[in-house]
Design an enzyme around this catalytic site. Sequence first.
Site, PDB file in Angstrom:
ATOM      1  N   ASP A 120       0.849  -1.187   0.000  1.00 58.68           N
ATOM      2  CA  ASP A 120       0.000   0.000   0.000  1.00 58.68           C
ATOM      3  C   ASP A 120       0.884   1.235   0.000  1.00 58.68           C
ATOM      4  OD1 ASP A 120       0.939   0.119   2.669  1.00 58.68           O
ATOM      5  OD2 ASP A 120      -0.802  -1.018   3.359  1.00 58.68           O
ATOM      6  N   ASP A 151       1.315   5.139   1.712  1.00 57.44           N
ATOM      7  CA  ASP A 151       0.922   6.073   2.757  1.00 57.44           C
ATOM      8  C   ASP A 151       1.476   7.461   2.449  1.00 57.44           C
ATOM      9  OD1 ASP A 151      -0.261   3.957   4.060  1.00 57.44           O
ATOM     10  OD2 ASP A 151       1.451   3.602   5.384  1.00 57.44           O
ATOM     11  N   ASP A 168       9.420   5.023  13.360  1.00 58.21           N
ATOM     12  CA  ASP A 168      10.022   4.000  14.208  1.00 58.21           C
ATOM     13  C   ASP A 168      11.434   3.596  13.785  1.00 58.21           C
ATOM     14  OD1 ASP A 168       9.092   2.768  11.916  1.00 58.21           O
ATOM     15  OD2 ASP A 168       7.682   1.445  12.943  1.00 58.21           O
TER      16      ASP A 168
END
Length: 431
Positions: A53, A55, A132
């Site tokens: 996907d 983002d 992260d």
Amino acid sequence: MPTVIARDDHTISRANISRNAIRVLTKLKSAGYEAYLVGGGVRDLLLGREPKDFDVATSALPEEVKSVFKNCRLIGRRFRLAHVYFGREIIEVATFRSNRQPSQDGERQLENGMILRDNVYGTLDEDAQRRDFTINALYYDVGDFTVIDFADGMSDLQHGVIRLLGDVESRFREDPVRLLRAVRFAAKLGFIIDPSTESPMRRLAPLLKDVPSARLYEEVLKLFLGGSALESFEKLRHYGLFGQLFPATEEALSHEDHDFPITFVNRGLNNTDTRLQQDKSVTPAFLFAVLLWEPVRLGYEALLAQDVQPVEALQTAANDVLSDQLKHVSIPKRFSYPMRDIWQLQPRFEQRQGKRPYRFLSHPRFRAAYDFLLLRAEAGEVELELSNWWTEFQRANSQQKQSMTEQGRRGRRRHRKRRSSKNKSNNPGDE
């Protein structure tokens, strides 16, 4: 200062980016906002992989994103996000987040170091620091085709390293799910985890107990339905994380019985990876049936030893295991019900005489239960003869099927006759 990588120095091509993602990026920029492709999509494109996907990170607030796109819905409380819908494709749009301390208005809340809510917005630089791992702090600018690298993520991509951004222990405590993400990325990409990131993972594994079970369910699906289930399983056990997700299974596997429990799980997860590689469907119900079967089997056998009837014993064992499991990783009923069916149909494979095999073949869960039986046989839990019989029975014509079930009936009659004769010979009153 971030490193800006020119178009000629990276491998991302617009041709490999979703048209809808480009549409979102372009429209946000036209409306006067900053907007970048970010995260896994950029990472996978740079590695020559097809992203799952795409983002987007933007300076626009969620409500402003919604005002730009009519096909937009705002979701989430913990992290406010905008989903822009294009048929079945969803482009997730997140506003730049800040790395500032907890706010008085409650939009950024921490408890024992763990983020409970994070809707304090900031700049592009601050957003990069909130990412992260270094390999996820790469931003693609659709305007000039550059990649902006804030944390030397390009170098880590080239060297195959998973490295946490910032102070390792603090970042894991902020969001313990990062422990699982480190394992998932390492397994999926074939990377190593940087020693400084890896060092506290086993010690911090119990932090997962504070993560909502519904969120862990989503992470489990990503770990085991992403094409690297077996590698993820082995790494999870290595870092003491699997036992936080499936404690009853971990306990059962730590007391292996003739090696087949661990073999069964390994084969089941390898089978999942193979099916995904072949573009075949995989259901979470079968996955959870595999992961939880060993504690169910042990509970079932313990109840049989107490003279509990087989059907009741299996139902009770399944209920007990599932009741405990839901405290750790939730399993929606749409998957837990067929999972139970797979387990509870296993004894029916022993019934191979008369009309029962024919009726069983028409059961809506037969195929899943049969695939489960094959794994049990391959792992040595049941005789191969049993799975071979059912494989042959499905392929046989009507005459062959009748012969197979008649043989089963004759075998059963001979067994009854021998048992009757034995009982008579052991009864003095019959002599």
